[in-house]
Design a protein around this motif. Structure first.
Motif, PDB file in Angstrom:
ATOM      1  N   LEU A  79       0.812  -1.217   0.000  1.00  0.00           N
ATOM      2  CA  LEU A  79       0.000   0.000   0.000  1.00  0.00           C
ATOM      3  C   LEU A  79       0.845   1.266   0.000  1.00  0.00           C
ATOM      4  O   LEU A  79       0.533   2.225  -0.708  1.00  0.00           O
ATOM      5  N   ALA A  80       1.906   1.297   0.810  1.00  0.00           N
ATOM      6  CA  ALA A  80       2.729   2.510   0.914  1.00  0.00           C
ATOM      7  C   ALA A  80       4.028   2.171   1.632  1.00  0.00           C
ATOM      8  O   ALA A  80       4.001   1.545   2.692  1.00  0.00           O
ATOM      9  N   HIS A  81       5.144   2.591   1.035  1.00  0.00           N
ATOM     10  CA  HIS A  81       6.451   2.361   1.648  1.00  0.00           C
ATOM     11  C   HIS A  81       7.436   3.437   1.194  1.00  0.00           C
ATOM     12  O   HIS A  81       7.159   4.196   0.268  1.00  0.00           O
ATOM     13  N   ILE A  82       8.574   3.489   1.864  1.00  0.00           N
ATOM     14  CA  ILE A  82       9.626   4.433   1.495  1.00  0.00           C
ATOM     15  C   ILE A  82      10.314   3.900   0.247  1.00  0.00           C
ATOM     16  O   ILE A  82      10.729   2.738   0.203  1.00  0.00           O
ATOM     17  N   GLU A  83      10.410   4.739  -0.753  1.00  0.00           N
ATOM     18  CA  GLU A  83      11.016   4.322  -2.015  1.00  0.00           C
ATOM     19  C   GLU A  83      12.448   3.839  -1.785  1.00  0.00           C
ATOM     20  O   GLU A  83      13.215   4.463  -1.058  1.00  0.00           O
ATOM     21  N   GLY A  84      12.769   2.702  -2.384  1.00  0.00           N
ATOM     22  CA  GLY A  84      14.107   2.136  -2.267  1.00  0.00           C
ATOM     23  C   GLY A  84      14.308   1.254  -1.045  1.00  0.00           C
ATOM     24  O   GLY A  84      15.378   0.672  -0.878  1.00  0.00           O
ATOM     25  N   SER A  85      13.292   1.147  -0.199  1.00  0.00           N
ATOM     26  CA  SER A  85      13.439   0.309   0.991  1.00  0.00           C
ATOM     27  C   SER A  85      13.436  -1.165   0.601  1.00  0.00           C
ATOM     28  O   SER A  85      12.878  -1.567  -0.417  1.00  0.00           O
ATOM     29  N   VAL A  86      14.092  -1.960   1.432  1.00  0.00           N
ATOM     30  CA  VAL A  86      14.120  -3.415   1.257  1.00  0.00           C
ATOM     31  C   VAL A  86      13.021  -3.972   2.142  1.00  0.00           C
ATOM     32  O   VAL A  86      12.913  -3.609   3.316  1.00  0.00           O
ATOM     33  N   ASN A 152       4.882   9.602   7.228  1.00  0.00           N
ATOM     34  CA  ASN A 152       3.788  10.198   6.467  1.00  0.00           C
ATOM     35  C   ASN A 152       3.318  11.501   7.111  1.00  0.00           C
ATOM     36  O   ASN A 152       3.060  12.490   6.411  1.00  0.00           O
ATOM     37  N   ASP A 153       3.221  11.534   8.444  1.00  0.00           N
ATOM     38  CA  ASP A 153       2.815  12.765   9.141  1.00  0.00           C
ATOM     39  C   ASP A 153       3.797  13.896   8.874  1.00  0.00           C
ATOM     40  O   ASP A 153       3.408  15.072   8.848  1.00  0.00           O
ATOM     41  N   ALA A 154       5.075  13.559   8.682  1.00  0.00           N
ATOM     42  CA  ALA A 154       6.093  14.566   8.369  1.00  0.00           C
ATOM     43  C   ALA A 154       6.108  14.898   6.872  1.00  0.00           C
ATOM     44  O   ALA A 154       6.977  15.622   6.405  1.00  0.00           O
ATOM     45  N   GLU A 155       5.119  14.349   6.152  1.00  0.00           N
ATOM     46  CA  GLU A 155       4.938  14.595   4.720  1.00  0.00           C
ATOM     47  C   GLU A 155       6.155  14.210   3.893  1.00  0.00           C
ATOM     48  O   GLU A 155       6.522  14.889   2.935  1.00  0.00           O
ATOM     49  N   GLN A 156       6.760  13.081   4.264  1.00  0.00           N
ATOM     50  CA  GLN A 156       7.853  12.516   3.478  1.00  0.00           C
ATOM     51  C   GLN A 156       7.251  11.588   2.429  1.00  0.00           C
ATOM     52  O   GLN A 156       6.171  11.032   2.611  1.00  0.00           O
ATOM     53  N   ALA A 157       7.962  11.396   1.343  1.00  0.00           N
ATOM     54  CA  ALA A 157       7.431  10.666   0.193  1.00  0.00           C
ATOM     55  C   ALA A 157       7.234   9.180   0.476  1.00  0.00           C
ATOM     56  O   ALA A 157       8.078   8.523   1.089  1.00  0.00           O
ATOM     57  N   LEU A 158       6.110   8.667  -0.006  1.00  0.00           N
ATOM     58  CA  LEU A 158       5.794   7.241   0.013  1.00  0.00           C
ATOM     59  C   LEU A 158       5.385   6.823  -1.393  1.00  0.00           C
ATOM     60  O   LEU A 158       4.870   7.633  -2.161  1.00  0.00           O
ATOM     61  N   VAL A 159       5.622   5.556  -1.709  1.00  0.00           N
ATOM     62  CA  VAL A 159       5.193   5.012  -2.995  1.00  0.00           C
ATOM     63  C   VAL A 159       4.439   3.706  -2.747  1.00  0.00           C
ATOM     64  O   VAL A 159       4.564   3.099  -1.687  1.00  0.00           O
ATOM     65  N   ASN A 160       3.675   3.276  -3.760  1.00  0.00           N
ATOM     66  CA  ASN A 160       2.983   1.998  -3.644  1.00  0.00           C
ATOM     67  C   ASN A 160       3.780   0.912  -4.356  1.00  0.00           C
ATOM     68  O   ASN A 160       4.911   1.147  -4.796  1.00  0.00           O
ATOM     69  N   ASP A 161       3.194  -0.258  -4.497  1.00  0.00           N
ATOM     70  CA  ASP A 161       3.923  -1.390  -5.078  1.00  0.00           C
ATOM     71  C   ASP A 161       4.290  -1.199  -6.544  1.00  0.00           C
ATOM     72  O   ASP A 161       5.180  -1.874  -7.054  1.00  0.00           O
ATOM     73  N   GLY A 163       5.347   1.740  -7.640  1.00  0.00           N
ATOM     74  CA  GLY A 163       6.273   2.866  -7.665  1.00  0.00           C
ATOM     75  C   GLY A 163       5.598   4.220  -7.804  1.00  0.00           C
ATOM     76  O   GLY A 163       6.270   5.250  -7.885  1.00  0.00           O
ATOM     77  N   GLN A 164       4.269   4.225  -7.804  1.00  0.00           N
ATOM     78  CA  GLN A 164       3.529   5.478  -7.915  1.00  0.00           C
ATOM     79  C   GLN A 164       3.486   6.190  -6.566  1.00  0.00           C
ATOM     80  O   GLN A 164       3.336   5.537  -5.529  1.00  0.00           O
TER      81      GLN A 164
END
Length: 188
Positions: A79-86, A152-161, A163-164
């Protein structure tokens, strides 16, 4: 050497000429005081350095950046994760950190001397996972204190599966706690 008055197969604490008595019912063993989840988290918090979302953002700008390890369940990560995370679910972590397992994640195994920041939804699973990683020999492992929710509360970027980008307002309900009434303590 067996004493001369005792047959070689008789334990020293059994009286002679008495067969062993069967145990009737379960054998009681004293148990240590049970720990609660809060106790385990307090132990981990005392040993694992924590970073806030803005600290992680700054670390990601450095060279080399830390490895971000997301230990949430697959549906959460999708659903949502930090881009580039493992992504390694918490239940597979120990095997993923070692060679020669079906669940081995080479990037993770090779990161023992690298800074690793472990993330989860709220910062609890990541604390416990980071403590295990320390025990497994990871030199510099940290936990994201507020988890993906704080990120997310700090409005840092998240992407879905795919990459959007996932907008913070869209991610908020996806990351919210969903404690059902039957999961709440009856003592409250």
């Amino acid at each position: 050497m067996t004493p001369p008055n005792r047959p070689p197969n008789r334990p020293p604490n059994r009286p002679p000429n008495r067969p062993p008595q069967p145990v009737s019912g379960p054998v009681e063993h004293p148990l240590p005081t049970a720990l609660r989840s809060a106790d385990l988290l307090a132990e981990a918090a005392a040993q694992v350095p924590e970073v806030m979302p803005w600290d992680l953002q700054a670390l990601l700008q450095q060279a080399p950046p830390p490895l971000v390890l997301d230990v949430r369940e697959p549906a959460e990560y999708t659903l949502a994760h930090i881009e580039g995370s493992v992504h390694v679910p918490r239940g597979l972590l120990e095997a993923a950190c070692e060679w020669d397992y079906d669940d081995t994640v080479p990037t993770l195994v090779l990161a023992r001397q690298r800074t690793v920041v472990v993330v989860c939804r709220s910062g609890n699973r990541s604390l416990l996972a980071a403590l295990q990683m320390q025990r497994l020999g990871y030199r510099d492992v940290r936990s994201l204190r507020t988890g993906i929710r704080g990120w997310n509360d700090a409005e840092q970027a998240l992407v879905n599966d795919t990459g959007q980008p996932v907008h913070a307002d869209v991610a908020e309900p996806l990351l919210a706690a969903r404690v059902r009434p039957d999961q709440r303590s009856p003592a409250r």
